[in-house]
Design a protein around this motif. Structure first.
Motif, PDB file in Angstrom:
ATOM      1  N   UNK A 225      70.326  11.828  45.487  1.00 30.56           N
ATOM      2  CA  UNK A 225      70.955  12.418  44.309  1.00 30.56           C
ATOM      3  C   UNK A 225      71.981  13.481  44.675  1.00 30.56           C
ATOM      4  N   UNK A 226      71.999  13.912  45.932  1.00 36.08           N
ATOM      5  CA  UNK A 226      72.927  14.952  46.358  1.00 36.08           C
ATOM      6  C   UNK A 226      72.617  16.306  45.753  1.00 36.08           C
ATOM      7  N   UNK A 227      71.318  16.604  45.620  1.00 33.21           N
ATOM      8  CA  UNK A 227      70.898  17.879  45.043  1.00 33.21           C
ATOM      9  C   UNK A 227      69.973  18.609  46.015  1.00 33.21           C
ATOM     10  N   UNK A 228      69.828  19.908  45.799  1.00 32.16           N
ATOM     11  CA  UNK A 228      68.854  20.690  46.556  1.00 32.16           C
ATOM     12  C   UNK A 228      67.537  20.646  45.787  1.00 32.16           C
ATOM     13  N   UNK A 229      66.463  20.399  46.490  1.00 30.56           N
ATOM     14  CA  UNK A 229      65.157  20.291  45.851  1.00 30.56           C
ATOM     15  C   UNK A 229      64.113  20.888  46.780  1.00 30.56           C
ATOM     16  N   UNK A 230      63.378  21.865  46.270  1.00 33.59           N
ATOM     17  CA  UNK A 230      62.336  22.507  47.083  1.00 33.59           C
ATOM     18  C   UNK A 230      61.156  21.563  47.266  1.00 33.59           C
ATOM     19  N   UNK A 231      60.499  21.653  48.427  1.00 29.70           N
ATOM     20  CA  UNK A 231      59.270  20.872  48.611  1.00 29.70           C
ATOM     21  C   UNK A 231      58.154  21.443  47.742  1.00 29.70           C
TER      22      UNK A 231
ATOM     23  N   UNK B 153      57.930  13.858  51.149  1.00 30.27           N
ATOM     24  CA  UNK B 153      58.883  12.917  51.750  1.00 30.27           C
ATOM     25  C   UNK B 153      59.693  12.222  50.654  1.00 30.27           C
ATOM     26  N   UNK B 154      59.038  11.846  49.564  1.00 27.63           N
ATOM     27  CA  UNK B 154      59.738  11.212  48.452  1.00 27.63           C
ATOM     28  C   UNK B 154      60.726  12.182  47.791  1.00 27.63           C
ATOM     29  N   UNK B 155      60.327  13.434  47.642  1.00 24.22           N
ATOM     30  CA  UNK B 155      61.221  14.441  47.068  1.00 24.22           C
ATOM     31  C   UNK B 155      62.459  14.628  47.940  1.00 24.22           C
ATOM     32  N   UNK B 156      62.248  14.668  49.249  1.00 20.03           N
ATOM     33  CA  UNK B 156      63.369  14.831  50.174  1.00 20.03           C
ATOM     34  C   UNK B 156      64.328  13.640  50.068  1.00 20.03           C
ATOM     35  N   UNK B 157      63.779  12.434  50.028  1.00 19.36           N
ATOM     36  CA  UNK B 157      64.616  11.239  49.907  1.00 19.36           C
ATOM     37  C   UNK B 157      65.359  11.242  48.572  1.00 19.36           C
TER      38      UNK B 157
END
Length: 179
Positions: free
Chosen positions: A62-68, A53-57
């Motif tokens: 940041x306006x970036x794509x980030x995998x869980x 959840x923190x990674x998604x937020x």
């Protein structure tokens, strides 16, 4: 219903409520970790769910794509020239953030080690330089207990690791060599 029977019914109801409360309290040990976000009050069933959840937020802000996190509790992101690994180590109850800086050079190690210690004293904030002996590589890393970790602290740690690694990887390579 008489006044006495009404009072008995209320007493039984309170005792029932107390028993339910007591059973609910018994299911939670004081040693159990707490995974919740102070700012939102959101509670998570696992550390991985909280970090996801923190990674998604973080990615949205940041306006970036980030995998869980993957099945091993790992994902990574980039900032500038730095790659930051995010690791949830459930067995140890910690979050490990780590960023490779450079291989340990074959020569000039003592001045490099001294410089890393000096930088780790104050320059790296909550992070520090470390050497992975099996890979013979220098990293910037920070460890934080997962229980009680809130989003703001998570974001701060991620920014710290990213900033330190991005600021020092090129400088250390230029000063001490390395690939």
């Amino acid at each position: 219903m008489t006044i006495a029977s009404a009072q008995q019914t209320r007493v039984r109801g309170r005792i029932g409520d107390e028993a339910r409360y007591y059973r609910a309290v018994q299911t939670r040990s004081e040693d159990d970790p707490v995974y919740s976000d102070r700012a939102t009050g959101q509670r998570f069933t696992t550390a991985s769910a909280m970090v996801d959840a923190y990674l998604q937020r973080f990615a949205e802000r940041a306006g970036i794509a980030l995998r869980p996190l993957d099945e091993n509790g790992y994902t990574q992101t980039r900032k500038g020239s730095a790659t930051i690994g995010v690791n949830v180590l459930d067995d140890h109850g910690v979050l490990l953030l780590i960023a490779p800086v450079m291989p340990v050079p074959r020569v000039g190690r003592e001045p490099l080690y001294r410089r890393l210690l000096e930088l780790s004293f104050l320059t790296t904030a909550d992070a520090s330089f470390a050497i992975d002996a099996t890979k013979d590589e220098i990293f910037v890393r920070t460890l934080r207990r997962l229980s009680g970790l809130d989003y703001e602290e998570f974001e701060d740690l991620l920014h710290t690791i990213a900033s330190v690694a991005d600021a020092w990887d090129d400088k250390l390579r230029a000063q001490f060599g390395g690939a």
